[in-house]
Design a protein around this motif. Structure first.
Motif, short mmCIF file in Angstrom:
data_model
loop_
_atom_site.label_atom_id
_atom_site.label_comp_id
_atom_site.label_asym_id
_atom_site.label_seq_id
_atom_site.Cartn_x
_atom_site.Cartn_y
_atom_site.Cartn_z
N LEU A 26 40.89 0.66 40.94
CA LEU A 26 42.24 0.43 41.44
C LEU A 26 42.21 0.08 42.93
O LEU A 26 41.44 0.66 43.69
CB LEU A 26 43.11 1.69 41.25
N ARG A 27 43.07 -0.83 43.31
CA ARG A 27 43.15 -1.21 44.72
C ARG A 27 43.80 -0.09 45.51
O ARG A 27 44.71 0.57 45.06
CB ARG A 27 44.01 -2.47 44.88
N ALA A 34 33.56 -1.69 43.99
CA ALA A 34 33.83 -1.25 42.62
C ALA A 34 34.98 -2.03 41.99
O ALA A 34 35.14 -2.02 40.77
CB ALA A 34 34.15 0.24 42.60
N MET A 35 35.79 -2.71 42.81
CA MET A 35 36.87 -3.55 42.28
C MET A 35 36.32 -4.61 41.33
O MET A 35 37.00 -5.04 40.41
CB MET A 35 37.59 -4.30 43.42
N LEU A 36 35.08 -5.02 41.58
CA LEU A 36 34.49 -6.12 40.82
C LEU A 36 33.70 -5.63 39.60
O LEU A 36 33.20 -6.46 38.84
CB LEU A 36 33.58 -6.94 41.74
N ASN A 85 42.72 -11.02 37.58
CA ASN A 85 44.02 -10.45 37.97
C ASN A 85 43.88 -9.24 38.89
O ASN A 85 44.46 -8.19 38.64
CB ASN A 85 44.85 -10.08 36.74
N LEU A 86 43.09 -9.38 39.93
CA LEU A 86 42.91 -8.30 40.89
C LEU A 86 43.93 -8.36 42.02
O LEU A 86 44.00 -7.45 42.83
CB LEU A 86 41.50 -8.36 41.51
N GLY A 87 44.67 -9.44 42.09
CA GLY A 87 45.63 -9.59 43.17
C GLY A 87 44.98 -10.10 44.45
O GLY A 87 45.53 -9.95 45.53
N VAL A 88 43.80 -10.68 44.33
CA VAL A 88 43.10 -11.25 45.47
C VAL A 88 42.75 -12.70 45.17
O VAL A 88 42.68 -13.10 44.01
CB VAL A 88 41.81 -10.47 45.81
#
Length: 181
Positions: A26-27, A34-36, A85-88
């Motif tokens: 989670l952001r 770890a986002m990736l 869809n990570l928002g980046v």
């Protein structure tokens, strides 16, 4: 601690570790490699984890720099990140990909905190299911005395309460991290 209780504790610990892994994705307003995790990209017709194809660095708190081991993989890695869809928005450069994590608005922070709470509830449900399954095994075992069954039930209930407190603590820490600007 008997075999039933130790089995329950082992499974509960796995649920808690799974929760920690899910929360790491989670952001929280900061860049986090770890986002990736779990994002797969096309690598010569096969789906491979991004972490297996590149090194991930954090030059600044809100930035990730991804340097593929092979420059030919830059486009497929950037496409996989964009499609996750990570928002980046990944920005390709000559020999890598830069991801700038935008600051989170209050509404987005609340949504992410709500997701974290939902993940915590899922972990608690998993823990309760483990309790149910183990207690069913104990009840079905005719070779055990009623006193022993009752003692195992009490021990497992204490472990469930302990695991739930641990989940609550983890969720509270993550929510605090998310809501911190």
């Amino acid at each position: 601690m008997d075999a039933y209780t130790s089995e329950a504790v082992s499974k509960m610990n796995k649920s808690i570790e799974s929760l920690k892994g899910s929360l790491a994705k989670l952001r929280s307003g900061r860049a986090n490699p770890a986002m990736l995790d779990g994002i797969k990209c096309d690598y010569y017709g096969e789906k491979m984890d991004i972490s297996a194809l590149c090194s991930i660095q954090m030059p600044e708190p809100r930035q990730l720099y991804i340097k593929p081991y092979s420059r030919e993989d830059i486009k497929s890695i950037a496409a996989a990140i964009a499609g996750a869809n990570l928002g980046v928005n990944p920005q390709t450069e000559a020999d890598g990909i830069r991801i700038v994590v935008p600051p989170l608005t209050e509404d987005i922070r609340k949504d992410i905190a709500k997701k974290a709470k939902g993940l915590g509830e899922e972990a608690k449900v998993s823990i309760r299911n483990i309790r149910r399954d183990i207690l069913n095994l104990v009840k079905e075992d005719d070779g055990l005395s009623d006193d022993y069954k009752e003692r195992v039930e009490d021990e497992i209930q204490k472990e469930v309460e302990s695991a739930n407190k641990q989940v609550d603590s983890i969720i509270a820490d993550k929510t605090k991290e998310i809501m911190t600007i």
